[in-house]
Design an enzyme around this catalytic site. Structure first.
Site, PDB file in Angstrom:
ATOM      1  N   LYS A  90       0.790  -1.209  -0.017  1.00 12.88           N
ATOM      2  CA  LYS A  90      -0.046  -0.256  -0.010  1.00 12.88           C
ATOM      3  C   LYS A  90       0.992   1.146   0.113  1.00 12.88           C
ATOM      4  O   LYS A  90       1.826   1.432   0.719  1.00 12.88           O
ATOM      5  CB  LYS A  90      -0.875   0.036   1.321  1.00 12.88           C
ATOM      6  CG  LYS A  90      -1.831   1.068   1.365  1.00 12.88           C
ATOM      7  CD  LYS A  90      -3.217   0.814   0.689  1.00 12.88           C
ATOM      8  CE  LYS A  90      -3.961   2.038   0.657  1.00 12.88           C
ATOM      9  NZ  LYS A  90      -3.543   2.839  -0.714  1.00 12.88           N
ATOM     10  N   GLN A 111       7.141   4.090   3.865  1.00 12.57           N
ATOM     11  CA  GLN A 111       5.951   3.553   3.730  1.00 12.57           C
ATOM     12  C   GLN A 111       5.587   2.452   4.530  1.00 12.57           C
ATOM     13  O   GLN A 111       4.562   2.168   5.438  1.00 12.57           O
ATOM     14  CB  GLN A 111       5.388   3.640   2.430  1.00 12.57           C
ATOM     15  CG  GLN A 111       3.668   3.337   2.052  1.00 12.57           C
ATOM     16  CD  GLN A 111       3.381   4.792   2.003  1.00 12.57           C
ATOM     17  OE1 GLN A 111       3.691   5.600   1.411  1.00 12.57           O
ATOM     18  NE2 GLN A 111       2.300   4.961   2.690  1.00 12.57           N
ATOM     19  N   LYS A 114       5.604   3.670   8.287  1.00 10.85           N
ATOM     20  CA  LYS A 114       4.464   4.329   8.471  1.00 10.85           C
ATOM     21  C   LYS A 114       3.189   3.516   8.493  1.00 10.85           C
ATOM     22  O   LYS A 114       2.466   3.822   9.412  1.00 10.85           O
ATOM     23  CB  LYS A 114       4.440   5.430   7.268  1.00 10.85           C
ATOM     24  CG  LYS A 114       3.116   6.376   7.114  1.00 10.85           C
ATOM     25  CD  LYS A 114       2.968   6.876   5.999  1.00 10.85           C
ATOM     26  CE  LYS A 114       4.029   7.485   5.067  1.00 10.85           C
ATOM     27  NZ  LYS A 114       3.616   8.291   4.082  1.00 10.85           N
ATOM     28  N   LYS A 126       5.717   1.952  -3.066  1.00 14.28           N
ATOM     29  CA  LYS A 126       5.498   3.386  -3.651  1.00 14.28           C
ATOM     30  C   LYS A 126       5.575   3.316  -5.148  1.00 14.28           C
ATOM     31  O   LYS A 126       6.372   2.397  -5.494  1.00 14.28           O
ATOM     32  CB  LYS A 126       6.436   4.351  -3.035  1.00 14.28           C
ATOM     33  CG  LYS A 126       6.296   5.973  -3.220  1.00 14.28           C
ATOM     34  CD  LYS A 126       5.147   6.013  -2.067  1.00 14.28           C
ATOM     35  CE  LYS A 126       4.756   7.598  -2.108  1.00 14.28           C
ATOM     36  NZ  LYS A 126       4.259   7.957  -0.732  1.00 14.28           N
ATOM     37  N   ASP A 166      -0.331  10.751  -4.423  1.00  7.61           N
ATOM     38  CA  ASP A 166       0.812  11.280  -3.773  1.00  7.61           C
ATOM     39  C   ASP A 166       0.922  12.636  -4.524  1.00  7.61           C
ATOM     40  O   ASP A 166       0.032  13.024  -5.119  1.00  7.61           O
ATOM     41  CB  ASP A 166       2.069  10.297  -3.936  1.00  7.61           C
ATOM     42  CG  ASP A 166       3.097  11.002  -2.726  1.00  7.61           C
ATOM     43  OD1 ASP A 166       2.987  10.566  -1.461  1.00  7.61           O
ATOM     44  OD2 ASP A 166       4.037  11.547  -3.225  1.00  7.61           O
ATOM     45  N   THR A 210      -4.602  13.588   5.167  1.00 11.64           N
ATOM     46  CA  THR A 210      -3.144  13.744   5.481  1.00 11.64           C
ATOM     47  C   THR A 210      -3.080  15.240   6.801  1.00 11.64           C
ATOM     48  O   THR A 210      -2.574  15.022   7.443  1.00 11.64           O
ATOM     49  CB  THR A 210      -2.447  13.781   4.333  1.00 11.64           C
ATOM     50  OG1 THR A 210      -2.754  12.704   3.575  1.00 11.64           O
ATOM     51  CG2 THR A 210      -0.658  13.835   4.751  1.00 11.64           C
ATOM     52  N   ASN A 241      -2.814  19.367  -1.702  1.00 10.65           N
ATOM     53  CA  ASN A 241      -3.631  18.673  -0.951  1.00 10.65           C
ATOM     54  C   ASN A 241      -3.575  18.570   0.655  1.00 10.65           C
ATOM     55  O   ASN A 241      -4.274  18.893   1.487  1.00 10.65           O
ATOM     56  CB  ASN A 241      -3.768  17.408  -1.486  1.00 10.65           C
ATOM     57  CG  ASN A 241      -4.794  16.485  -0.918  1.00 10.65           C
ATOM     58  OD1 ASN A 241      -4.428  15.643   0.194  1.00 10.65           O
ATOM     59  ND2 ASN A 241      -6.156  16.675  -0.963  1.00 10.65           N
ATOM     60  N   SER A 380      -6.851   5.611   3.977  1.00  7.40           N
ATOM     61  CA  SER A 380      -6.905   4.727   2.804  1.00  7.40           C
ATOM     62  C   SER A 380      -7.388   3.374   3.288  1.00  7.40           C
ATOM     63  O   SER A 380      -8.156   2.642   2.685  1.00  7.40           O
ATOM     64  CB  SER A 380      -5.584   4.756   2.067  1.00  7.40           C
ATOM     65  OG  SER A 380      -5.486   5.957   1.182  1.00  7.40           O
TER      66      SER A 380
HETATM   67  N1  GLU Z   1       0.793   9.010  -0.505  1.00  5.76           N
HETATM   68  C1  GLU Z   1       0.322   8.924   0.990  1.00  5.76           C
HETATM   69  C2  GLU Z   1       1.339   8.383   1.685  1.00  5.76           C
HETATM   70  O1  GLU Z   1       2.405   8.499   1.460  1.00  5.76           O
HETATM   71  C3  GLU Z   1      -1.073   8.060   0.916  1.00  5.76           C
HETATM   72  C4  GLU Z   1      -0.865   6.715   0.411  1.00  5.76           C
HETATM   73  C5  GLU Z   1      -1.957   5.678   0.359  1.00  5.76           C
HETATM   74  O2  GLU Z   1      -2.962   6.310   0.862  1.00  5.76           O
HETATM   75  O3  GLU Z   1      -1.900   4.581   0.107  1.00  5.76           O
HETATM   76  O4  GLU Z   1       1.027   7.878   2.770  1.00  5.76           O
END
Ligand code: GLU
Length: 448
Positions: A90, A111, A114, A126, A166, A210, A241, A380
């Protein structure tokens, strides 16, 4: 030599010319030192650190597309599937002209930790492209997204890998990407992407998530320090955003945002970015001009061409919401002179490791972006739950869950710091907490 420095050295040798990826590898591995010291034998036996820094796979593909004059262009597409120990891959897709494999790997690595912090079952990935959306027409963006999906579709799926937006990828792009995915696979699998529009399976609050999450996290930090957002001034960067969501929540909670920035410079609005000015940020983003000067022209405030707010603007809280490494050592030195007490890192890795170390050594609270901006991917995750259960939660329900998740992340960080007897170093705590779940799952699943 220690296990950690060995792995850092090997990783550096295997990934020449990838400074951003190495920056995050160093930050994470150094932060988890206490966990590694306690479990060194187990981790070595499981080649855990060697495996955790090596993505599961790195996909690079050609994306040809036609502009409005009938001229063809070729961009490079990426999807780095970093780690799926705790759930399907994800992470977002970034369309920006300077995207490289290095960018994708740094973001995919971040990620992984996170997503673990959100407490939801999501692995890390990513993707994106070096396509530059600036100045592109709607039709060009659509053709690009369709071509991008012509290759990406074979690598993703609702239980395999779920991309989202993103930088450079918002609701419009997700719509085009989903339309093409559906056309290719036939099934209506809307759980394959998140950040969708409300008419086809999106989640309320996802666009704001976010920025809202970053503000909720900051609130937890301020509470810990016996303070709150009301009456504080904020310097932000970016105007996309994420900055938009943050402005909405900060002004709702009684704070005042005085700066925004773009690639062209920054604006200083002494009256604060609020009300219709916040809505205007959406228009600026939709125009694809990528110029923050438009804000200064419209609302008659100051614009500083080619500059950043860091170290130039006095505020209670700095919130970089734009891109990686926008705060360097020099900025940190200027920040210390101005006496900025809190750096709330919203963008991924906005501050260099040296600058973070200097700020922390001088008593500045630095919040780690992998915790602060986790509200986006967490929401998400909530979108995925709604899709799989074929239901739709209210705004209040999603917002309450998001707040709970952000508080949970702060609690987890404090728990990890307590467990290792560390003081309030949020960067170390976030890495320790995020790492633990991924490491446990990787060990439980054997060496693969
Ligand atoms: N791009 C955002 C992040 O880096 C969202 C990623 C997502 O929702 O999968 O966390």
């Amino acid at each position: 030599m220690s296990y950690i420095s060995d792995v850092i050295e090997q990783t550096e040798a295997k990934n020449p010319g990838q400074p951003q990826f190495m920056q995050t590898v160093k930050e994470v591995l150094t932060s988890i030192t206490p966990a590694v010291e306690q479990n060194e034998e187990l981790f070595r036996k499981n080649v855990l650190l060697e495996r955790i820094v090596e993505p599961d796979r790195q996909i690079i593909f050609r994306v040809p597309w036609m502009d409005d004059n009938g001229v063809y262009h070729v961009n490079r597409g990426f999807r780095v599937q970093f780690n799926n120990a705790i759930g399907p891959y994800k992470g977002g897709l970034r369309f920006q002209k300077d995207v490289t494999l290095d960018t994708m790997k740094f973001l995919g690595f971040e990620q992984t930790f996170k997503n673990s912090l959100t407490s939801l079952p999501m692995g890390g990935a990513k993707g994106g492209s070096d396509f530059d959306p600036t100045g592109k027409s709607d039709a060009e963006v659509m053709r690009f997204c369709q071509s991008f999906m012509n290759e990406l579709y074979r690598h993703i799926g609702p239980n395999m890998d779920i991309p989202a937006g993103d930088m450079g990828v918002g609701g419009r792009e997700i719509g085009y990407l989903f339309g093409q995915y559906k056309k290719i696979v036939g099934d209506y699998e809307n759980g394959v992407l998140t950040g969708k529009g409300m008419s086809y399976g999106g989640s309320l609050i996802r666009p704001e998530a976010t920025g809202f999450g970053a503000t909720y996290f900051l609130n937890e930090v301020l509470k810990h320090e016996g303070e709150d957002i009301k009456g504080k001034t904020f310097a932000l960067s970016g105007f996309g955003n994420v900055a938009w969501g943050a402005c909405l929540k900060i002004s709702e909670l009684g704070g005042k945002v005085v700066t925004l920035s773009g690639p062209d410079g920054y604006i200083y609005d002494k009256d604060g970015v609020s009300g219709e000015k916040i809505n205007y940020m959406l228009e600026m983003r939709a125009s694809n001009r990528n110029k923050v000067q438009d804000y200064a022209d419209k609302f008659g405030c100051e614009f500083f061409a080619g500059q950043k707010p860091w170290g130039n603007v006095k505020a209670d809280i700095y919130m970089p919401c734009a891109r990686q490494n926008e705060i360097v050592l020099e900025d940190a030195e200027k920040m210390l002179k101005l006496g900025i007490p809190v750096l709330n890192e919203v963008a991924n890795m906005p501050t260099t490791n040296e600058a973070v170390a200097l700020l922390q050594a001088n008593g500045v609270i630095v919040t780690p972006s992998k915790a602060v901006n986790a509200g986006g991917v967490a929401t998400s995750g909530l979108e995925m739950s709604q899709n799989s259960e074929r239901l739709s939660w209210t705004k209040e329900e999603v917002d309450a869950k998001l707040q709970g998740i952000m508080k949970g992340i702060h609690d987890q960080i404090c728990g990890a710091l307590d467990a290792y007897g560390l003081n309030y170093n949020l960067v170390a705590g976030a890495n320790l907490a995020g790492f633990k779940k991924v490491a446990d799952a990787m060990i439980a699943q054997g060496i693969n």
